[in-house]
Design an enzyme around this catalytic site. Sequence first.
Site, mmCIF file in Angstrom:
data_model
loop_
_atom_site.group_PDB
_atom_site.id
_atom_site.type_symbol
_atom_site.label_atom_id
_atom_site.label_comp_id
_atom_site.label_asym_id
_atom_site.label_seq_id
_atom_site.Cartn_x
_atom_site.Cartn_y
_atom_site.Cartn_z
ATOM 1 N N SER A 52 0.427 -1.352 0.069
ATOM 2 C CA SER A 52 0.274 -0.114 -0.240
ATOM 3 C C SER A 52 0.731 1.201 -0.091
ATOM 4 O O SER A 52 0.099 2.478 -0.609
ATOM 5 C CB SER A 52 -1.229 -0.202 1.227
ATOM 6 O OG SER A 52 -0.391 0.041 2.302
ATOM 7 N N HIS A 53 2.174 1.175 0.443
ATOM 8 C CA HIS A 53 2.915 2.260 0.147
ATOM 9 C C HIS A 53 4.289 2.365 -0.929
ATOM 10 O O HIS A 53 5.137 2.953 -0.399
ATOM 11 C CB HIS A 53 3.416 2.642 1.270
ATOM 12 C CG HIS A 53 2.265 3.089 2.387
ATOM 13 N ND1 HIS A 53 0.726 2.492 2.534
ATOM 14 C CD2 HIS A 53 1.729 4.687 2.536
ATOM 15 C CE1 HIS A 53 0.695 3.279 3.527
ATOM 16 N NE2 HIS A 53 0.803 4.772 3.415
ATOM 17 N N ARG A 191 -5.215 3.608 4.991
ATOM 18 C CA ARG A 191 -6.476 3.780 3.487
ATOM 19 C C ARG A 191 -5.958 2.865 2.894
ATOM 20 O O ARG A 191 -7.047 2.780 1.255
ATOM 21 C CB ARG A 191 -6.367 5.447 3.440
ATOM 22 C CG ARG A 191 -8.070 5.606 2.419
ATOM 23 C CD ARG A 191 -8.024 7.149 2.411
ATOM 24 N NE ARG A 191 -9.161 7.130 1.646
ATOM 25 C CZ ARG A 191 -10.715 7.305 2.058
ATOM 26 N NH1 ARG A 191 -11.097 7.166 3.197
ATOM 27 N NH2 ARG A 191 -11.813 7.355 0.786
ATOM 28 N N ASP A 193 -4.551 0.448 2.068
ATOM 29 C CA ASP A 193 -4.573 -0.830 2.239
ATOM 30 C C ASP A 193 -5.901 -1.495 2.013
ATOM 31 O O ASP A 193 -6.850 -1.949 1.573
ATOM 32 C CB ASP A 193 -4.412 -1.461 3.315
ATOM 33 C CG ASP A 193 -3.194 -2.545 3.406
ATOM 34 O OD1 ASP A 193 -2.809 -3.031 2.175
ATOM 35 O OD2 ASP A 193 -2.617 -2.064 4.564
ATOM 36 N N PRO A 311 7.344 -7.259 15.646
ATOM 37 C CA PRO A 311 6.906 -7.016 15.022
ATOM 38 C C PRO A 311 8.038 -6.279 13.285
ATOM 39 O O PRO A 311 9.400 -6.283 14.299
ATOM 40 C CB PRO A 311 6.272 -5.616 15.040
ATOM 41 C CG PRO A 311 6.660 -5.435 16.399
ATOM 42 C CD PRO A 311 7.330 -6.284 16.650
ATOM 43 N N GLN A 313 9.250 -8.628 11.094
ATOM 44 C CA GLN A 313 9.916 -9.306 10.518
ATOM 45 C C GLN A 313 9.322 -10.256 9.673
ATOM 46 O O GLN A 313 10.246 -10.990 9.024
ATOM 47 C CB GLN A 313 10.106 -11.097 12.286
ATOM 48 C CG GLN A 313 10.482 -11.789 11.667
ATOM 49 C CD GLN A 313 10.050 -12.682 12.504
ATOM 50 O OE1 GLN A 313 9.808 -12.284 14.464
ATOM 51 N NE2 GLN A 313 9.666 -14.078 12.836
HETATM 52 P P1 NDP Z 1 0.074 -3.645 9.508
HETATM 53 O O1 NDP Z 1 -1.341 -3.627 10.389
HETATM 54 O O2 NDP Z 1 -0.023 -3.827 8.073
HETATM 55 O O3 NDP Z 1 1.169 -3.358 10.195
HETATM 56 C C1 NDP Z 1 2.173 -2.992 11.155
HETATM 57 C C2 NDP Z 1 2.534 -3.896 12.210
HETATM 58 O O4 NDP Z 1 2.676 -4.737 12.809
HETATM 59 C C3 NDP Z 1 3.964 -3.496 11.271
HETATM 60 O O5 NDP Z 1 5.110 -3.434 12.419
HETATM 61 C C4 NDP Z 1 3.990 -5.141 11.343
HETATM 62 O O6 NDP Z 1 5.209 -5.468 10.671
HETATM 63 C C5 NDP Z 1 3.394 -5.565 12.380
HETATM 64 N N1 NDP Z 1 2.593 -6.693 12.695
HETATM 65 C C6 NDP Z 1 1.654 -7.200 11.626
HETATM 66 N N2 NDP Z 1 0.998 -8.385 12.166
HETATM 67 C C7 NDP Z 1 2.014 -8.678 13.185
HETATM 68 C C8 NDP Z 1 1.833 -9.984 13.680
HETATM 69 N N3 NDP Z 1 1.063 -10.288 13.242
HETATM 70 N N4 NDP Z 1 2.899 -10.541 15.393
HETATM 71 C C9 NDP Z 1 3.502 -8.865 15.638
HETATM 72 N N5 NDP Z 1 3.936 -7.995 14.820
HETATM 73 C C10 NDP Z 1 3.268 -7.957 13.316
HETATM 74 O O7 NDP Z 1 0.521 -2.119 8.989
HETATM 75 P P2 NDP Z 1 -0.924 -0.227 9.248
HETATM 76 O O8 NDP Z 1 -1.586 -1.472 7.881
HETATM 77 O O9 NDP Z 1 -1.201 0.306 9.903
HETATM 78 O O10 NDP Z 1 0.203 0.342 8.195
HETATM 79 C C11 NDP Z 1 0.583 0.233 7.056
HETATM 80 C C12 NDP Z 1 1.501 1.517 6.896
HETATM 81 O O11 NDP Z 1 0.697 1.960 6.196
HETATM 82 C C13 NDP Z 1 2.706 1.702 7.925
HETATM 83 O O12 NDP Z 1 3.912 1.900 7.466
HETATM 84 C C14 NDP Z 1 2.339 3.446 7.675
HETATM 85 O O13 NDP Z 1 3.630 4.335 7.893
HETATM 86 C C15 NDP Z 1 1.471 3.965 6.599
HETATM 87 N N6 NDP Z 1 0.441 4.980 7.296
HETATM 88 C C16 NDP Z 1 1.740 6.399 6.342
HETATM 89 C C17 NDP Z 1 0.269 7.352 6.286
HETATM 90 C C18 NDP Z 1 0.436 8.411 5.955
HETATM 91 O O14 NDP Z 1 -0.257 9.407 6.527
HETATM 92 N N7 NDP Z 1 1.512 8.814 5.806
HETATM 93 C C19 NDP Z 1 -1.515 6.935 6.912
HETATM 94 C C20 NDP Z 1 -1.525 6.114 7.816
HETATM 95 C C21 NDP Z 1 -0.597 4.832 7.205
HETATM 96 P P3 NDP Z 1 5.358 -6.418 9.581
HETATM 97 O O15 NDP Z 1 4.980 -5.412 7.941
HETATM 98 O O16 NDP Z 1 6.344 -7.112 9.829
HETATM 99 O O17 NDP Z 1 3.990 -7.292 9.098
HETATM 100 O O1 PYC Z 2 -2.733 4.635 3.703
HETATM 101 O O2 PYC Z 2 -4.108 5.632 4.951
HETATM 102 C C1 PYC Z 2 -3.056 5.740 4.200
HETATM 103 C C2 PYC Z 2 -2.575 6.937 3.902
HETATM 104 C C3 PYC Z 2 -2.584 7.521 4.283
HETATM 105 C C4 PYC Z 2 -1.114 8.631 3.446
HETATM 106 C C5 PYC Z 2 -0.725 8.304 3.180
HETATM 107 N N1 PYC Z 2 -1.260 6.682 3.353
#
Ligand code: NDP
Ligand code: PYC
Length: 342
Positions: A52-53, A191, A193, A311, A313
Amino acid sequence: MSLFDTEAYTCLSVQEVYELSFKVLTAAGLAEDQATSVAKVITAGERDECRSHGLYRLPGCVQTIQSGKLNKDAKPDIKDVTPALLKADAKFGYSVLAFDQAVDALAAKAKQNGIAALAINNCFHFSALWPEIEALTQRGVAALAMTPSHAWVAPAGGKRGLLGTNPMAFGWPRPGPNPYVFDFATSAIARGDLALHDIAGKPIPEGWGVDKDGNPTTVAREALDGAMLTFGGHKGSALSTMIELMAGPLIGDLTSLQSMAFDDNQKLAPMHGELVLAFDPGLLGGGDLETQSARAEQLFAAFADQGARLPSQRRFEARQRSLADGVRVPQSLYDRITALDL
Ligand code: NDP
Ligand code: PYC
């Protein structure tokens, strides 16, 4: 199994992902220094299978670049405000260039003072936070970063977008190549995803979003058009509000609601601020780094003892695979990128 496992794909090396990203960004008119930082963060996302990013963001970047709102040639202005505070005015360019230019000074300040803050202002922000956290753990400091986004997420008990998807990321330096890092949106799902579920026509679980009338939905498109929900009910809602405040008014910048108003329905990357904090374990811990590190490592080892994983891994394993074998880019996304009107 990923959302795209059944789709045709093009295989690219990690270097080719970078070259494609840089070419598209500069062809859209982005200055080379901005494009380098943006291409780097997109490549890192694709490499670590954070789809997603990764490359998925490139068409949105082009739209933002071509909107006239983003400053394509922005030169961040980084001010040393106090011994523990840096302010980086991104001048309406991308957050990532401001971060790249400030990261050495931030780590140095943390090492001098125990704790230091970098407030990035006036930045377009679309990226994952973990690349920035890893840049700091590589420099030997622990780090915490947060940023708002657009007002897509209802607060607990509400049904209209008010909060952003507001990610928060933390990192702890460890011996060996991989730090402890988590990075997550405070919405139930990022968002990006949610949009990928919509593209793939996959249902979403209840609890991710509500439709325009505030009713629970399992249809991604309805949640995109209605409101997303926070993770953890009132707890995620409060954490998300903290991020609004700490990376918004506290550092003199916009909330997600104000970022959305600035966007004026153009559906560009959010424009607001970001707060990055860095902590030096040497100064904060009193200097016995060996004991501090051993205590942390004991904690991490106890996860594996009971079959839990840390997280990042998954991400680190994906990184090794991608560096060895390249990445699989869904054909529909690759075609969309190569057909961009630049
Ligand atoms: P995820 O729910 O995919 O993952 C969240 C964290 O939890 C990760 O570090 C992940 O590690 C870890 N994790 C997931 N499953 C497990 C598990 N079973 N046990 C232990 N750790 C676990 O992330 P989100 O979907 O919430 O966010 C995805 C990305 O979107 C992020 O990088 C975030 O910065 C980005 N984002 C950016 C925004 C912006 O405005 N710039 C806004 C919203 C999100 P792993 O990756 O190894 O699975
Ligand atoms: O995935 O929620 C998101 C997001 C917002 C801005 C960048 N990524």
